[in-house]
Write a protein that holds these residues in place. Structure first.
Motif, mmCIF file in Angstrom:
data_model
loop_
_atom_site.group_PDB
_atom_site.id
_atom_site.type_symbol
_atom_site.label_atom_id
_atom_site.label_comp_id
_atom_site.label_asym_id
_atom_site.label_seq_id
_atom_site.Cartn_x
_atom_site.Cartn_y
_atom_site.Cartn_z
ATOM 1 N N LYS A 510 -9.023 -18.193 -14.154
ATOM 2 C CA LYS A 510 -9.636 -17.105 -13.401
ATOM 3 C C LYS A 510 -11.062 -16.868 -13.908
ATOM 4 O O LYS A 510 -11.427 -17.221 -15.020
ATOM 5 N N GLN A 511 -11.856 -16.242 -13.077
ATOM 6 C CA GLN A 511 -13.242 -15.879 -13.402
ATOM 7 C C GLN A 511 -14.051 -17.083 -13.899
ATOM 8 O O GLN A 511 -14.814 -17.006 -14.856
ATOM 9 N N ARG A 512 -13.836 -18.173 -13.197
ATOM 10 C CA ARG A 512 -14.621 -19.377 -13.463
ATOM 11 C C ARG A 512 -15.874 -19.366 -12.576
ATOM 12 O O ARG A 512 -15.907 -18.745 -11.520
ATOM 13 N N GLU A 513 -16.894 -20.066 -13.012
ATOM 14 C CA GLU A 513 -18.118 -20.235 -12.224
ATOM 15 C C GLU A 513 -18.243 -21.713 -11.888
ATOM 16 O O GLU A 513 -18.158 -22.571 -12.775
ATOM 17 N N TRP A 538 -19.126 -24.276 -14.699
ATOM 18 C CA TRP A 538 -20.114 -23.883 -15.703
ATOM 19 C C TRP A 538 -19.460 -23.877 -17.082
ATOM 20 O O TRP A 538 -18.361 -23.331 -17.270
ATOM 21 N N THR A 539 -20.108 -24.511 -18.020
ATOM 22 C CA THR A 539 -19.685 -24.475 -19.420
ATOM 23 C C THR A 539 -20.810 -23.843 -20.218
ATOM 24 O O THR A 539 -21.972 -23.819 -19.766
ATOM 25 N N PRO A 540 -20.557 -23.283 -21.385
ATOM 26 C CA PRO A 540 -21.632 -22.662 -22.171
ATOM 27 C C PRO A 540 -22.816 -23.620 -22.338
ATOM 28 O O PRO A 540 -22.642 -24.768 -22.773
ATOM 29 N N GLN A 541 -23.988 -23.135 -21.976
ATOM 30 C CA GLN A 541 -25.202 -23.944 -22.059
ATOM 31 C C GLN A 541 -26.157 -23.336 -23.077
ATOM 32 O O GLN A 541 -26.421 -22.118 -23.045
ATOM 33 N N THR A 542 -26.676 -24.148 -23.948
ATOM 34 C CA THR A 542 -27.651 -23.699 -24.938
ATOM 35 C C THR A 542 -29.040 -24.012 -24.412
ATOM 36 O O THR A 542 -29.372 -25.179 -24.163
ATOM 37 N N VAL A 548 -27.302 -19.211 -26.327
ATOM 38 C CA VAL A 548 -26.139 -19.748 -25.641
ATOM 39 C C VAL A 548 -25.820 -18.855 -24.450
ATOM 40 O O VAL A 548 -25.729 -17.629 -24.585
ATOM 41 N N HIS A 549 -25.647 -19.477 -23.303
ATOM 42 C CA HIS A 549 -25.351 -18.749 -22.070
ATOM 43 C C HIS A 549 -23.933 -19.105 -21.639
ATOM 44 O O HIS A 549 -23.698 -20.147 -21.024
ATOM 45 N N VAL A 550 -23.002 -18.226 -22.006
ATOM 46 C CA VAL A 550 -21.601 -18.450 -21.669
ATOM 47 C C VAL A 550 -21.399 -18.347 -20.166
ATOM 48 O O VAL A 550 -20.569 -19.051 -19.599
ATOM 49 N N ARG A 551 -22.168 -17.467 -19.537
ATOM 50 C CA ARG A 551 -22.109 -17.318 -18.080
ATOM 51 C C ARG A 551 -23.440 -17.768 -17.473
ATOM 52 O O ARG A 551 -24.434 -17.979 -18.161
ATOM 53 N N TYR A 552 -23.443 -17.845 -16.148
ATOM 54 C CA TYR A 552 -24.665 -18.209 -15.412
ATOM 55 C C TYR A 552 -25.522 -16.932 -15.313
ATOM 56 O O TYR A 552 -25.571 -16.276 -14.276
ATOM 57 N N TYR A 554 -28.972 -16.429 -16.719
ATOM 58 C CA TYR A 554 -30.420 -16.439 -16.931
ATOM 59 C C TYR A 554 -31.024 -17.542 -16.078
ATOM 60 O O TYR A 554 -30.561 -18.688 -16.104
ATOM 61 N N PRO A 555 -32.029 -17.230 -15.276
ATOM 62 C CA PRO A 555 -32.536 -18.223 -14.308
ATOM 63 C C PRO A 555 -33.240 -19.396 -14.968
ATOM 64 O O PRO A 555 -34.050 -19.224 -15.877
ATOM 65 N N GLY A 556 -32.903 -20.584 -14.487
ATOM 66 C CA GLY A 556 -33.618 -21.779 -14.901
ATOM 67 C C GLY A 556 -33.117 -22.438 -16.156
ATOM 68 O O GLY A 556 -33.780 -23.352 -16.681
ATOM 69 N N VAL A 557 -31.960 -22.036 -16.677
ATOM 70 C CA VAL A 557 -31.406 -22.715 -17.844
ATOM 71 C C VAL A 557 -31.048 -24.153 -17.450
ATOM 72 O O VAL A 557 -30.273 -24.369 -16.516
ATOM 73 N N PRO A 558 -31.606 -25.143 -18.125
ATOM 74 C CA PRO A 558 -31.294 -26.533 -17.756
ATOM 75 C C PRO A 558 -29.857 -26.895 -18.127
ATOM 76 O O PRO A 558 -29.405 -26.632 -19.238
ATOM 77 N N VAL A 559 -29.143 -27.478 -17.172
ATOM 78 C CA VAL A 559 -27.756 -27.875 -17.403
ATOM 79 C C VAL A 559 -27.741 -29.240 -18.091
ATOM 80 O O VAL A 559 -28.339 -30.206 -17.581
ATOM 81 N N ASN A 560 -27.076 -29.307 -19.213
ATOM 82 C CA ASN A 560 -26.934 -30.560 -19.961
ATOM 83 C C ASN A 560 -25.789 -31.352 -19.339
ATOM 84 O O ASN A 560 -24.618 -30.942 -19.433
ATOM 85 N N PRO A 561 -26.063 -32.491 -18.695
ATOM 86 C CA PRO A 561 -24.991 -33.231 -18.016
ATOM 87 C C PRO A 561 -23.881 -33.704 -18.953
ATOM 88 O O PRO A 561 -22.761 -33.937 -18.514
ATOM 89 N N ALA A 562 -24.184 -33.799 -20.246
ATOM 90 C CA ALA A 562 -23.162 -34.252 -21.189
ATOM 91 C C ALA A 562 -22.103 -33.182 -21.429
ATOM 92 O O ALA A 562 -21.026 -33.491 -21.972
#
Length: 771
Positions: A510-513, A538-542, A548-552, A554-562
């Motif tokens: 639940k509450q997935r992005e 969405w997974t936590p992105q640094t 660390v952005h646990v949720r979506y 902040y605008p423009g955070v680059p998603v690490n494909p790995a």
């Protein structure tokens, strides 16, 4: 547009290839499990499609019958193919040409590697020039000698250079292709193939057309000369033209106008004056030429050369201002044809205008021309224009870093705006929050506002009380700058924590992005659409600054494909119609501080209504001197409600025209306008919000309170009140009449339920009113 199966995982290539061909009305019928296919598609300004296919052994069918009246051609460049049509089978090898009507289906089967060029001519090209007998069934064109050989050579050269084709390069091809085609079809064609006696008469008429084409520059060209040259009487020549509902004089005038139109836009003739061009093509008088040009194309020669118009469809009105039309630049300025003709006659192109000329500006997207996530009356304009000016404006989606490989890399504008590493962040402020991230620790601006806005644009003379009209003339998806995805455009849809659905999910977790990446297609033979490429949770992105952005959040955070897992097995056999539009169209608010870009308000902003696309106008009340117009949040498509949080967010390039309506001249539907109003060719769209002017209504904490107090009830109430006032003041209805009409003839819809200040719109159809 360029497509290659190499851009897809091995197990996806067959379906991807099938879908790519299907978009151009080519049906894949036989193919290996792991095929190779490359498709390059170019559409000229007059709508001629050039498609180069390269592939391994496979079979496919051409079926353009959904647009009858056109014609298709194929040239076998390399390899061979067995072709099956209604009249039998034949073998095509290198250099062979095949031509058929749009209604004629042909199936091609290649046993090995092959390369083929397909040319599709729309009905408008056919009716304008190709009046010779066309084959009832697909017919091979001899390419061993004569016109066919020259024609095949021209097409082969075109196929080799298709990746470098531009609209300017294509103009000579558009002119030459029908002539070569007709010569090749007529060359040594037997009477039976030409349709018997009637076909022979049509063939004679076509040879007459070709003679006229060679003599258009002769101002003394007349029908007696042409009749004598072809050994027929002048009366018979007239009857031949009557058989196609035309006359010799009218046909010659139209062909001369078309040659002039092509030269006016050609870079080869940029140094020539309008007078030089019209005299070159046999016109004797500049005044009559200007009148005829405006009557034929809806704009004057001077306006057309400046890029104001384009060749209109046949159903466009020939006099006066044309109706608003989707995806057209044919917006007629309020200039008088006689004054234009007199200026050309007396002073040529350099004659001084009676009033200041309309200008065309280009506003690129870069760190100096965009502001991210907020509006402010204190922003300095990056461009100043006059009322009536045109602006080509670049707008970037703030979601491009959801897939930087497809939407950022190789695009200098996107790379400059999104640049962010541990050394430097090109645009630090992203939102109206504190720069020290003291509120929630997301980063400078805190993401209290998310949209990349190009601007602001100052409009000379704009003052509070005036109304600014933004006419959206054209809006096209920005193609990827990455060579791997050349010719393609992409967008992102984010189902996020601010979505309406977020607290009402059924399945775990639940509450997935979830982010879904779409390919946005240009259309080709069918209406443009988008289809899903893949999705990921969405997974936590640094971010590059170490947060660390646990949720979506902040605008423009680059998603690490790995860090993500891509799911390509989504939305199979689903096509989403393209509705390009701006999510954000805003003037600067009178508010003293920075204003979050997310909640819409009386000055416009994040309207998120898909009706703000090409052919529409958006009217906004001016709150500060100069207006300060900003545009952003470009969308490829969106449904009413924008339910999960976003549309298909896709960078776009646009052409707009900005018109200032001074307060002293406001009338009808612009009188007392204090809210954003959308107008299309057939509708007025009244925008209502939960809080019509939340900055005034909710006090000092308005920008946080608005997110807590939105409701559909409030938005519906506001839309009702505005629509009632519109009908009473604009149409002179009584309150009782307006209420009855609102219930029985007006559609209310949910614009969005994700922007803090929720929206409901009322659609009032112009056809309701007979006078």
């Amino acid at each position: 547009m360029r497509f290659t199966t190499n851009a897809y995982p091995r197990e996806q290539r067959r379906d991807a290839w099938r879908f790519a061909l299907q978009r151009l009305s080519i049906t894949l019928e036989q193919v290996l499990d792991d095929p190779y296919g490359e498709l390059v598609h170019f559409r000229s300004g007059q709508g001629i499609d050039f498609i180069r296919l390269t592939g391994t052994a496979q079979g496919w069918a051409l079926d353009f019958s959904e647009e009858p009246g056109g014609l298709w051609l194929t040239l076998m460049i390399d390899g061979s193919a067995r072709v099956t049509t209604a009249t039998g089978e034949s073998e095509l090898v290198d250099g062979d040409l095949l031509a058929g009507r749009s209604e004629s289906v042909a199936r091609f089967v290649s046993a090995g590697d092959n390369r083929i060029l397909i040319v599709r001519l729309p009905p408008a090209i056919i009716t304008a020039r190709l009046k010779a007998p066309l084959p009832d069934h697909p017919r091979r064109i001899a390419a061993e000698a004569g016109a066919g050989r020259v024609f095949a050579g021209m097409l082969r050269s075109l196929a080799d250079t298709i990746m470098d084709m531009t609209t300017d390069h294509a103009r000579p091809v558009e002119l030459a292709l029908p002539e070569f085609l007709l010569s090749a079809l007529l060359d040594n064609a037997p009477p039976k193939a030409m349709g018997g006696a009637a076909g022979m008469r049509a063939g004679l008429l076509e040879r007459i057309f070709q003679t006229i084409e060679m003599r258009l520059a002769d101002p003394n060209l007349n029908y007696q000369q042409i009749a004598t040259e072809h050994g027929i009487s002048p009366r018979y020549l007239q009857k031949l033209f009557e058989s196609i509902d035309d006359s010799f004089g009218h046909y010659v005038k139209v062909r001369r106008l078309e040659r002039c139109r092509l030269d006016l836009r050609s870079p080869l003739h940029v140094q020539k004056s309008i007078s030089d061009i019209l005299f070159q093509w046999g016109f004797n008088d500049s005044a009559s030429f200007s009148r005829a040009f405006r009557e034929q194309y809806g704009v004057s020669p001077r306006e057309y050369r400046k890029g104001v118009g384009d060749a209109p469809p046949e159903d466009m009105p020939r006099r006066g201002r044309p109706a608003r039309r989707d995806r057209t630049l044919a917006l007629v300025l309020e200039a008088d044809a006689e004054a234009e003709a007199e200026a050309v006659a007396q002073g040529g192109d350099d004659a001084p205008p009676v009033s200041e000329p309309v200008r065309h500006h280009h506003l690129p997207a870069n760190p100096q021309t965009v502001h991210w996530g907020y509006f402010s009356r204190a922003l300095k304009p990056v461009l100043t224009i006059r009322s009536g000016d045109f602006v080509s404006v670049e707008t970037l989606t703030h979601h491009a870093n959801d897939d930087p490989e497809r939407m950022v890399q190789g695009d200098p504008a996107a790379e400059s705006v999104f640049h962010w590493d541990h050394h430097h962040k090109a645009i630090d402020r992203r939102g109206a929050g504190p720069m020290d991230a003291s509120a929630v620790g997301r980063g400078p601006g805190e993401g209290f506002g998310v949209h990349i806005c190009t601007g602001p644009i100052a409009i000379q003379g704009a003052m509070p009380g005036d109304v600014v009209e933004v006419r959206i003339l054209d809006l096209k998806a920005r193609q990827s700058g990455n060579p791997r995805f050349a010719g393609k455009a992409f967008g992102s849809n984010a189902a996020t924590f601010w979505g309406f659905h977020y607290s009402d999910l059924l399945t775990e977790p639940k509450q997935r992005e979830v982010i879904t990446i779409y390919e946005v297609e240009h259309g080709g033979a069918r209406p443009p659409s988008a289809h899903a490429v893949y999705s990921f949770r969405w997974t936590p992105q640094t971010d590059p600054s170490g947060r660390v952005h646990v949720r979506y959040d902040y605008p423009g955070v680059p998603v690490n494909p790995a860090t993500i897992e891509r799911n390509y097995e989504i939305l199979r056999n689903v096509e989403i119609p393209i509705r390009p539009h701006f999510g954000v169209i805003a003037l600067a608010p009178a508010h003293s501080g920075l204003v979050d870009s997310v909640p819409p308000n009386s000055f416009g902003g994040n309207l998120d209504n898909w009706r703000t696309g090409p052919g529409s106008s958006v009217f906004l009340p001016v709150q500060v001197a100069g207006g300060l117009l900003s545009l952003g949040d470009p969308h490829a498509s969106q449904g009413d409600s924008e339910l999960c949080g976003t549309a298909i967010e896709c960078s776009m390039n646009a052409l707009i025209q900005v018109v200032l309506h001074p307060a002293s001249e406001l009338r009808d539907h612009l009188r007392d306008l204090d809210y954003p109003l959308i107008e299309t060719e057939s509708e007025w769209v009244i925008m209502g919000f939960s809080h019509p002017d939340y900055l005034k209504e909710l006090g000092e904490d308005a920008q946080s309170e608005v997110y807590k107090k939105s409701s559909i009830d409030g938005a519906m109430r506001d839309a009702f009140r505005k629509a009632r006032r519109f009908l009473m003041t604009t149409k002179g209805l009584s309150e009782d009449e307006a209420i009855s009409l609102l219930s029985v003839g007006v559609d209310f819809g949910v614009s969005q339920v994700v922007n803090g200040n929720w929206g409901v719109h009322a659609i009032i159809r112009k056809a309701l009113f007979t006078a």
